[in-house]
Structure formats: structure tokens, C-alpha cells
Motif scaffolding. Sequence first.
Motif, PDB file in Angstrom:
ATOM      1  N   GLN A 489       0.819  -1.208   0.000  1.00 16.69           N
ATOM      2  CA  GLN A 489       0.000   0.000   0.000  1.00 16.69           C
ATOM      3  C   GLN A 489       0.854   1.260   0.000  1.00 16.69           C
ATOM      4  O   GLN A 489       0.592   2.223  -0.727  1.00 16.69           O
ATOM      5  CB  GLN A 489      -0.934   0.007   1.217  1.00 16.69           C
ATOM      6  CG  GLN A 489      -2.154  -0.887   1.058  1.00 16.69           C
ATOM      7  CD  GLN A 489      -3.141  -0.680   2.185  1.00 16.69           C
ATOM      8  OE1 GLN A 489      -2.764  -0.547   3.354  1.00 16.69           O
ATOM      9  NE2 GLN A 489      -4.424  -0.648   1.852  1.00 16.69           N
ATOM     10  N   ARG A 490       1.913   1.247   0.800  1.00 19.07           N
ATOM     11  CA  ARG A 490       2.752   2.450   0.895  1.00 19.07           C
ATOM     12  C   ARG A 490       3.582   2.659  -0.381  1.00 19.07           C
ATOM     13  O   ARG A 490       3.850   3.799  -0.757  1.00 19.07           O
ATOM     14  CB  ARG A 490       3.654   2.349   2.132  1.00 19.07           C
ATOM     15  CG  ARG A 490       2.915   2.692   3.426  1.00 19.07           C
ATOM     16  CD  ARG A 490       3.782   2.471   4.648  1.00 19.07           C
ATOM     17  NE  ARG A 490       3.876   1.059   4.967  1.00 19.07           N
ATOM     18  CZ  ARG A 490       4.699   0.555   5.881  1.00 19.07           C
ATOM     19  NH1 ARG A 490       5.519   1.357   6.546  1.00 19.07           N
ATOM     20  NH2 ARG A 490       4.713  -0.741   6.130  1.00 19.07           N
ATOM     21  N   ILE A 491       3.998   1.586  -1.027  1.00 24.88           N
ATOM     22  CA  ILE A 491       4.713   1.753  -2.297  1.00 24.88           C
ATOM     23  C   ILE A 491       3.783   2.351  -3.352  1.00 24.88           C
ATOM     24  O   ILE A 491       4.186   3.223  -4.129  1.00 24.88           O
ATOM     25  CB  ILE A 491       5.295   0.403  -2.765  1.00 24.88           C
ATOM     26  CG1 ILE A 491       6.486   0.016  -1.877  1.00 24.88           C
ATOM     27  CG2 ILE A 491       5.725   0.473  -4.226  1.00 24.88           C
ATOM     28  CD1 ILE A 491       7.047  -1.346  -2.168  1.00 24.88           C
ATOM     29  N   ALA A 492       2.540   1.898  -3.371  1.00 26.95           N
ATOM     30  CA  ALA A 492       1.566   2.487  -4.298  1.00 26.95           C
ATOM     31  C   ALA A 492       1.336   3.960  -3.982  1.00 26.95           C
ATOM     32  O   ALA A 492       1.183   4.790  -4.892  1.00 26.95           O
ATOM     33  CB  ALA A 492       0.247   1.722  -4.228  1.00 26.95           C
ATOM     34  N   LEU A 493       1.322   4.312  -2.696  1.00 23.85           N
ATOM     35  CA  LEU A 493       1.180   5.710  -2.302  1.00 23.85           C
ATOM     36  C   LEU A 493       2.401   6.521  -2.740  1.00 23.85           C
ATOM     37  O   LEU A 493       2.265   7.642  -3.261  1.00 23.85           O
ATOM     38  CB  LEU A 493       0.990   5.802  -0.784  1.00 23.85           C
ATOM     39  CG  LEU A 493       0.890   7.208  -0.193  1.00 23.85           C
ATOM     40  CD1 LEU A 493      -0.260   7.976  -0.826  1.00 23.85           C
ATOM     41  CD2 LEU A 493       0.726   7.139   1.324  1.00 23.85           C
ATOM     42  N   ALA A 494       3.601   5.958  -2.558  1.00 22.85           N
ATOM     43  CA  ALA A 494       4.815   6.653  -3.000  1.00 22.85           C
ATOM     44  C   ALA A 494       4.806   6.850  -4.511  1.00 22.85           C
ATOM     45  O   ALA A 494       5.233   7.896  -5.022  1.00 22.85           O
ATOM     46  CB  ALA A 494       6.048   5.847  -2.579  1.00 22.85           C
ATOM     47  N   ARG A 495       4.308   5.863  -5.249  1.00 22.25           N
ATOM     48  CA  ARG A 495       4.187   5.972  -6.705  1.00 22.25           C
ATOM     49  C   ARG A 495       3.313   7.175  -7.083  1.00 22.25           C
ATOM     50  O   ARG A 495       3.612   7.912  -8.024  1.00 22.25           O
ATOM     51  CB  ARG A 495       3.591   4.675  -7.247  1.00 22.25           C
ATOM     52  CG  ARG A 495       3.372   4.636  -8.734  1.00 22.25           C
ATOM     53  CD  ARG A 495       2.498   3.455  -9.097  1.00 22.25           C
ATOM     54  NE  ARG A 495       3.185   2.189  -8.934  1.00 22.25           N
ATOM     55  CZ  ARG A 495       2.579   1.000  -8.900  1.00 22.25           C
ATOM     56  NH1 ARG A 495       1.254   0.950  -8.967  1.00 22.25           N
ATOM     57  NH2 ARG A 495       3.267  -0.109  -8.754  1.00 22.25           N
ATOM     58  N   ALA A 496       2.234   7.383  -6.316  1.00 20.65           N
ATOM     59  CA  ALA A 496       1.343   8.516  -6.581  1.00 20.65           C
ATOM     60  C   ALA A 496       1.988   9.836  -6.187  1.00 20.65           C
ATOM     61  O   ALA A 496       1.904  10.827  -6.925  1.00 20.65           O
ATOM     62  CB  ALA A 496       0.031   8.317  -5.829  1.00 20.65           C
ATOM     63  N   LEU A 497       2.648   9.876  -5.032  1.00 16.99           N
ATOM     64  CA  LEU A 497       3.261  11.120  -4.565  1.00 16.99           C
ATOM     65  C   LEU A 497       4.359  11.594  -5.509  1.00 16.99           C
ATOM     66  O   LEU A 497       4.579  12.798  -5.674  1.00 16.99           O
ATOM     67  CB  LEU A 497       3.820  10.920  -3.150  1.00 16.99           C
ATOM     68  CG  LEU A 497       2.779  10.658  -2.052  1.00 16.99           C
ATOM     69  CD1 LEU A 497       3.469  10.376  -0.728  1.00 16.99           C
ATOM     70  CD2 LEU A 497       1.831  11.841  -1.916  1.00 16.99           C
ATOM     71  N   LEU A 498       5.084  10.654  -6.120  1.00 18.57           N
ATOM     72  CA  LEU A 498       6.152  11.024  -7.040  1.00 18.57           C
ATOM     73  C   LEU A 498       5.608  11.795  -8.241  1.00 18.57           C
ATOM     74  O   LEU A 498       6.302  12.635  -8.828  1.00 18.57           O
ATOM     75  CB  LEU A 498       6.885   9.764  -7.502  1.00 18.57           C
ATOM     76  CG  LEU A 498       8.132   9.967  -8.375  1.00 18.57           C
ATOM     77  CD1 LEU A 498       9.205  10.736  -7.618  1.00 18.57           C
ATOM     78  CD2 LEU A 498       8.677   8.628  -8.849  1.00 18.57           C
ATOM     79  N   ARG A 499       4.364  11.531  -8.627  1.00 23.16           N
ATOM     80  CA  ARG A 499       3.762  12.198  -9.776  1.00 23.16           C
ATOM     81  C   ARG A 499       3.231  13.585  -9.430  1.00 23.16           C
ATOM     82  O   ARG A 499       2.890  14.348 -10.318  1.00 23.16           O
ATOM     83  CB  ARG A 499       2.616  11.329 -10.328  1.00 23.16           C
ATOM     84  CG  ARG A 499       3.125  10.155 -11.133  1.00 23.16           C
ATOM     85  CD  ARG A 499       2.042   9.103 -11.309  1.00 23.16           C
ATOM     86  NE  ARG A 499       2.437   8.103 -12.285  1.00 23.16           N
ATOM     87  CZ  ARG A 499       3.336   7.143 -12.069  1.00 23.16           C
ATOM     88  NH1 ARG A 499       3.933   7.058 -10.890  1.00 23.16           N
ATOM     89  NH2 ARG A 499       3.657   6.284 -13.006  1.00 23.16           N
ATOM     90  N   ARG A 500       3.081  13.896  -8.158  1.00 24.81           N
ATOM     91  CA  ARG A 500       2.638  15.199  -7.677  1.00 24.81           C
ATOM     92  C   ARG A 500       1.368  15.659  -8.390  1.00 24.81           C
ATOM     93  O   ARG A 500       1.340  16.718  -9.054  1.00 24.81           O
ATOM     94  CB  ARG A 500       3.744  16.245  -7.812  1.00 24.81           C
ATOM     95  CG  ARG A 500       5.045  15.858  -7.108  1.00 24.81           C
ATOM     96  CD  ARG A 500       5.981  17.021  -6.962  1.00 24.81           C
ATOM     97  NE  ARG A 500       5.425  18.042  -6.066  1.00 24.81           N
ATOM     98  CZ  ARG A 500       5.446  17.979  -4.730  1.00 24.81           C
ATOM     99  NH1 ARG A 500       5.974  16.916  -4.124  1.00 24.81           N
ATOM    100  NH2 ARG A 500       4.926  18.955  -4.018  1.00 24.81           N
ATOM    101  N   PRO A 501       0.273  14.912  -8.269  1.00 25.31           N
ATOM    102  CA  PRO A 501      -0.986  15.321  -8.895  1.00 25.31           C
ATOM    103  C   PRO A 501      -1.591  16.505  -8.143  1.00 25.31           C
ATOM    104  O   PRO A 501      -1.245  16.759  -6.987  1.00 25.31           O
ATOM    105  CB  PRO A 501      -1.854  14.072  -8.762  1.00 25.31           C
ATOM    106  CG  PRO A 501      -1.365  13.422  -7.505  1.00 25.31           C
ATOM    107  CD  PRO A 501       0.123  13.666  -7.483  1.00 25.31           C
ATOM    108  N   SER A 502      -2.533  17.199  -8.793  1.00 36.11           N
ATOM    109  CA  SER A 502      -3.227  18.280  -8.091  1.00 36.11           C
ATOM    110  C   SER A 502      -4.405  17.759  -7.287  1.00 36.11           C
ATOM    111  O   SER A 502      -4.908  18.444  -6.406  1.00 36.11           O
ATOM    112  CB  SER A 502      -3.691  19.352  -9.087  1.00 36.11           C
ATOM    113  OG  SER A 502      -4.490  18.789 -10.107  1.00 36.11           O
ATOM    114  N   VAL A 503      -4.876  16.532  -7.594  1.00 38.66           N
ATOM    115  CA  VAL A 503      -5.908  15.862  -6.798  1.00 38.66           C
ATOM    116  C   VAL A 503      -5.450  14.424  -6.575  1.00 38.66           C
ATOM    117  O   VAL A 503      -5.186  13.700  -7.537  1.00 38.66           O
ATOM    118  CB  VAL A 503      -7.284  15.868  -7.497  1.00 38.66           C
ATOM    119  CG1 VAL A 503      -8.309  15.120  -6.644  1.00 38.66           C
ATOM    120  CG2 VAL A 503      -7.759  17.285  -7.763  1.00 38.66           C
ATOM    121  N   LEU A 504      -5.356  14.020  -5.318  1.00 40.81           N
ATOM    122  CA  LEU A 504      -4.951  12.655  -4.970  1.00 40.81           C
ATOM    123  C   LEU A 504      -6.102  11.975  -4.245  1.00 40.81           C
ATOM    124  O   LEU A 504      -6.569  12.461  -3.208  1.00 40.81           O
ATOM    125  CB  LEU A 504      -3.707  12.670  -4.087  1.00 40.81           C
ATOM    126  CG  LEU A 504      -3.204  11.301  -3.596  1.00 40.81           C
ATOM    127  CD1 LEU A 504      -2.840  10.411  -4.784  1.00 40.81           C
ATOM    128  CD2 LEU A 504      -2.024  11.465  -2.661  1.00 40.81           C
TER     129      LEU A 504
END
Length: 571
Positions: A489-504
Motif C-alpha cells: 500500500q505504501r509503495i503504491a502511495l509513494a508511486r502517486a506522490l512522485l507524480r505530484r498530482p493536483s488531486v490525490l
Amino acid sequence: MNALPATPRVAEWRTYRRLAPYVRPYVGRLAGVLLISLLATASGLAQPYLSKLMIDNALLKNDMAALVAVSGAMIAVTLGGFALNILASYRHVALSAAMLYDIRVALLRHLQTLSPRFYGGFRLGDLMSRINSDVSDVQRVAGDTVLSALSNMLFLIGCVGLMLWLNWRLFLVGTVLVPVAVGVFLQLQRKVTMLTREMRERGADLGSLLVDTVMGMRVVAALGAEEHEAARFRARNSAFVRVMLRMQVASFMAGALPGTLLAASTSAVTLYGGWQIMHGQMTIGALVAFSAYHMRVFSPVQALLGLSSGLASTRVSLARIFELFDTAAEVTEAATPLPVGPVRQGIRFENVAFRHDRDAVLAGVDLVIPAGSFCAILGESGAGKSTLADLMVRFLDPGEGRILVDGHDLRTLRLADLRREILLVDQAPYLFNDTIGANVAFAVGETTRPQIVAAMAAAGLEPLLARLPRGLDTPVGERGMALSAGERQRIALARALLRRPSVLILDEPTAALDAMTEQRIAEGLREALPAATIIVITHKPALARHADMVVTIEQGRAEVGAGAVIEHALA
């Protein structure tokens, strides 16, 4: 969702026209291969006539010079044909591989447009069988069959023409049984086609069971169900073998019976040709050449019959492939989609309703999530929380109402831009069989190791990196099973944070985490994305304490925290 038919029909012959887009880009190069193949075919046709010249003009006349000339011509024709065949085969294999790639890429791109509901209701083993086995079958027809059919047709025409020129009466005797052989073959071919369809379906059943068993191996072992799974495998394997054996018998009969009829005509040629030689109506060399052409004419006839059988068999694969291509996507992009930048105003639901088949999940939802807010959506399982997330990233479209991003309907926006700015992390994240670092940086493009480490730190993965000797280069195993559920779960979260979306959007992001780790991640989200809109879907009230606004969804009622208005009712 447009589901596939339960018992798909075998494709009609005109369905082969749908292969044209995959063949058209290679027509010029295929024509070059065809020309080379035709020259090779011509060299093959020359051999029997050279045998006639050797017997009649050299051996029977004791002409050594003619014998040397004919022998030299035979060697030259043989070597030339050998070189031409190798060249044609090499070029054709390269073109076939390119066509196979095009078909698979087109199918993969179409599958990427289908909604999660399609994959939730489709057997994985059957899908892989269509992508691998069936596409390979279709590719073989798109490339190999056309070339082979033309080459064999030319050889057949050449043999027929030369036999008529040598002795037209003997030709009639030698070909009288050919129409009968073709008729027998066509009758048996229909049975082979139907059995091929059934064998593919039983093979897909077997493949789906194997995928299920392998992916659920922990459950099988935990429940002591090894014998149960072996029995299920035995039953499906037996069904597959029974159909396969029936098809083998039918295929053998389709080849053996016509072949036997054609071989009978060889005896007639020998008898009648011998009678003509005895009565001075034919030379020995002419009979030898005629017999060689007659024996060789069986090869293209049988090859063309086999190609016909192969085409009929491939109609099964063609039907299965185009069933996937014909499965319409639930979500389609507008003809002229609007570009999407960072979300500045927020997300608005206006009277949104949605059904899964006939079951109503959402009805009359009005919700405003301001940009930059931390929103928690609470509710019991099945209340529709995950459906809200799927709607916001357009995995699904609402049945009624609309969803606006910065005042624009989602259905008018460019999908690639939308999913870059609004990013969803599922409650059951998928990790690829690669390293930790590769999973975090998946499809990001250029990135650095410090950036990957920073994203992992924001997701609470510093302790994991500290204890792994290989760090980011540590393999995660198949589907990430070398890691714990919380680490995945945390690796998937890190994958998202690396992309720096405007809505997560995080769907149950801490379901497998302890309270302390959950607290640390909740606090780190805002630090990692200070200006982003963060939407957390959860059933844990503790996580909601960090939110600016809370939406609680319950059957028949809704409670809204400060900063939002929602009206929600389940049908």
C-alpha cells in the motif's frame, strides 16, 4: 457494460476483410517477398522438364555434351531455388513478426479503454488465451497464408499447364479424382472447424483454472484443498483432451481420405502412360516428366486444401479476437477534448446517480470538494465510496447527472490530462514483478533516485529501505507478494506522490497499517502535497480527524462535515 456473448459465433469468411488494416502497411514489402517466392517456384517447375531433356536428348541419344549441359542447368536451378527460398522465408518471417506486433498493440490499446467492470467479469485465462494463441493464429493468416496460397496457386497452374502441353489425354486421366477428393475434404473440414472452436473453449477453461489456482495458492494450502484443486484440474483437462482427440481424428480423416483418392490417380497415370509408350504415342522422358509434375501437383493441391482448413480453423480465433475488439468502451473521449491543467477550483457532483447492472449504488449525489482541501469520505462497505473514486477519474461515467472539474464536465476533458491531474490509488494496489524503485517510478519518465527516496519517505517507507540491503533495487516478487500488504500500500502511495498530482484520491490507503504508521502517513500527505486536493476514502474515523471536511455516507442518510453539502440516497 457490453459483455461478450456466452456462445460466440464462428466468424464468417468476409470477416477476414477486417485484417486489411494490419496487412495494408506491408503490402509493398509483401509484394517483394511474393516476387522472390514466384522466382523460387519457377525454379521448381523447371526441374521435371530438365529430367525430360536428360532422358530424351542426352541419355537415349548418347549425347555427352547435352548430358553435361542439362546436369549443369539442374545444379544451377537447384542452388538458385534454394537461395531464393531462404531469402523469401527470412523476409517473410520479419514481416509476419511486425504484423503480429501491430495486432497485439491494437488489441492492448483497446483493452486499456475498457472499464474495471469488464475485467471484473472476464476470465483472465481466457483473455490471455485470446491475446497469445488466437492473435498468433490470426497473424499467421494475415502473413503466411496469403503468400503460401499465391505461391501454391502459381505452382499448381504451372504444373497443370506443363502437363496439358506434354499430354492432354493423360492429364484428364490423372485429374479425374481431384474433384471427388476436394468434396470429401470440404465435408470433413466443417466438422474440424466446430471441434476447433470447442477445443479453444475447453483450453480457455483449463487456463483460467490454472491462473485461479496459482494466484490463490495460499488459500489452497491454508484450507488443505490440494486434492480438491487436483480433481478440478483433472476434470477440465479430461474435457480438453476428449475434444482434442476428436479433432485429431477428424483432422486425420480430412487429410488421409482425399490423399488416398489422389494417390489412386497416380496408378492410372502409370498404366495409361505406359500403354502410350508401348504404342509409340509418348516418349519415356515425357512420361517421366509428366509423372514428376503429376506427383508435384499433389503438393499444391494438398497445401491449398490445408490452407483452406487452416483458414476455417483461424475463423475461430478471428471470432474470439474481434469479440474483444467489438466490446465497446464504457468511457470514451470527446471528439475535441479540452486540455486539463492543475485543478484550481475543485470537484462538483451534480445530481449524480450510478448503477452496477440493475443495482443502484448512487442516486442524487450533490457534493462540492474545494480545491486544496483534505476531504475524508466515510461509509460502510458497499455504500458507494469506491464508485465515487472511479467516477472522478472516469473509469466509469455516471448514469445521471454530471461531475465538474473547475466548471468543466469530465466527459469533455482529455483523459490523459485528467488522469495526470487526478490520481487514484486503489485499496488493493498492484505491483509489477520488478524492483521497489521501478515500481515507485513506474511510467514517470525521467526521475532521480533522491526523488524516489523522498516520495517513499513521505509514504512512511524509510524503515523498509533502511533494513533492505539492496534498497531500491530489491525485487518485490510476483504482484508484490515478497512484501507485506501494508508495504504494498505504501509503495503504491509513494508511486502517486512522485507524480505530484493536483488531486490525490486514496481508497482505503491505511487498511493494512497500524495506528502509528497511519498517523505518520496522514500527517505526511499534506507536507508532501501542500497545495493538492486530497480525498481519502476510508472506514476508519481516526484517519478522518486530519480532514478539513468529512462526508459520511450511510444507507438512507448522509452526514456532512464543515465545508460541503451532499444529498445522498440509495435506491
